[in-house]
Design an enzyme around this catalytic site. Structure first.
Site, short mmCIF file in Angstrom:
data_model
loop_
_atom_site.label_atom_id
_atom_site.label_comp_id
_atom_site.label_asym_id
_atom_site.label_seq_id
_atom_site.Cartn_x
_atom_site.Cartn_y
_atom_site.Cartn_z
N HIS A 43 0.87 -1.19 0.00
CA HIS A 43 0.00 0.00 0.00
C HIS A 43 0.90 1.23 0.00
O HIS A 43 1.15 1.83 1.05
CB HIS A 43 -0.91 -0.03 1.23
CG HIS A 43 -1.97 1.02 1.22
ND1 HIS A 43 -3.24 0.81 1.71
CD2 HIS A 43 -1.98 2.31 0.77
CE1 HIS A 43 -3.97 1.91 1.58
NE2 HIS A 43 -3.21 2.83 1.01
N ARG A 45 1.98 4.99 -0.21
CA ARG A 45 1.33 6.27 0.04
C ARG A 45 2.18 7.41 -0.51
O ARG A 45 3.39 7.24 -0.70
CB ARG A 45 1.06 6.44 1.54
CG ARG A 45 -0.07 5.54 2.05
CD ARG A 45 -0.40 5.80 3.51
NE ARG A 45 -1.67 5.21 3.88
CZ ARG A 45 -1.84 3.97 4.32
NH1 ARG A 45 -0.79 3.18 4.43
NH2 ARG A 45 -3.04 3.52 4.64
N HIS A 50 6.43 4.21 4.10
CA HIS A 50 6.80 2.80 4.20
C HIS A 50 7.18 2.31 2.80
O HIS A 50 8.34 2.41 2.40
CB HIS A 50 5.72 1.95 4.87
CG HIS A 50 4.32 2.39 4.62
ND1 HIS A 50 3.74 2.37 3.37
CD2 HIS A 50 3.36 2.85 5.47
CE1 HIS A 50 2.50 2.79 3.46
NE2 HIS A 50 2.23 3.10 4.71
N GLU A 70 -2.54 -1.69 -3.22
CA GLU A 70 -3.64 -0.93 -2.64
C GLU A 70 -3.30 0.55 -2.65
O GLU A 70 -2.13 0.93 -2.59
CB GLU A 70 -3.86 -1.34 -1.18
CG GLU A 70 -4.24 -2.78 -0.96
CD GLU A 70 -4.46 -3.10 0.51
OE1 GLU A 70 -5.09 -4.13 0.80
OE2 GLU A 70 -3.98 -2.31 1.37
N HIS A 190 -7.79 -6.01 7.35
CA HIS A 190 -7.58 -4.98 8.36
C HIS A 190 -7.81 -5.59 9.75
O HIS A 190 -8.94 -5.92 10.12
CB HIS A 190 -8.48 -3.76 8.18
CG HIS A 190 -7.89 -2.54 8.84
ND1 HIS A 190 -7.04 -1.67 8.18
CD2 HIS A 190 -7.99 -2.07 10.09
CE1 HIS A 190 -6.67 -0.71 8.99
NE2 HIS A 190 -7.22 -0.93 10.18
#
Length: 239
Positions: A43, A45, A50, A70, A190
């Site tokens: 994922h 961003r 990260h 994602e 999640h």
């Protein structure tokens, strides 16, 4: 068997805390696949706190299972995914400064936008999944976007599992059943963990894939990554 996709964001978080290349995100992906996982999830961003853009491109040639990217579909994200062409893209409406994903899409409100984005990905041969709260009423709108799957946002289930797992899972079962009526595949993710995964996987109809990162990487600190991946696979086994 429901597939296990391991989210390796936390490996990148640990690496970035010190700088350099250790622990290696690519080596982690290689090993996790060797240990039996069915896919790798990332994922990225915009702030690259990260997973970085470089990681996305470095991972593409070594993920031989299923690559799932994602993210919030800003234009830069869309262009990157179209270039990398993973097997699956999961659209998540998280704010740029969000610590972690915290809500699913309002597909009715964002219908035109989602239709446009999903059309781009599907024209490129990329399977699409959209992050969704456990709300049966939202499923018909999710189907109208043209998505192939929904990913059930399981934070509420995980938070209430210990108190009353039967009540916690009820809206997820209802949403999954409704999704089946529209031919939508079911993913989930999640806060799923070794403690709560088996009950969820055993009770959600047509659960195709779970994406698990934080809990799995945390548990691997004590159990080792190979043992942890194998433990998750056992939770998903149907026997």
């Amino acid at each position: 068997m429901t597939k296990l996709s391991v989210n390796i964001n936390k490996i990148a978080t640990l690496r970035n805390a010190r700088g350099g290349e250790s622990p290696s995100v690519t080596e982690a992906a290689i090993k996790i696949q060797e240990f039996g996982a069915h896919g790798i999830t990332i994922h990225p961003r915009p702030d690259e706190r990260h997973i970085t853009r470089k990681d996305v491109y470095d991972l593409k040639p070594i993920v031989h299972t299923e690559f799932n990217i994602e993210g919030n579909p800003h234009r830069d994200f869309i262009d990157m995914v179209l270039e990398v062409k993973p097997e699956q893209v999961t659209l998540v409406p998280d704010a740029d400064d969000a610590i972690t994903s915290n809500a699913g899409w309002d597909c009715e409100k964002n219908m035109d936008f989602l239709k446009s984005v999903i059309t781009e990905f599907k024209n490129a041969g990329i399977r699409t999944s959209i992050f969704l709260d456990p709300n049966p009423e939202m499923v018909k709108f999710a189907a109208e976007t043209g998505a192939d799957r929904i990913e059930l946002y399981t934070e509420a289930y995980a938070s209430h599992y210990a108190q009353n797992k039967e009540e916690a899972i009820k809206p997820y079962i209802e949403t999954a059943l409704e999704a089946g009526k529209f031919g939508l595949g079911i993913n989930a993710g999640h806060d799923l963990s070794l403690e709560n995964l088996k009950y969820f996987a055993d009770n959600i109809p047509n659960l195709l894939e779970v994406s698990i990162g934080h809990a799995l990487v945390s548990e691997a600190l004590y159990m080792g990554m190979e043992n942890t991946v194998q433990a998750y696979l056992k939770r998903l086994a149907k026997w």
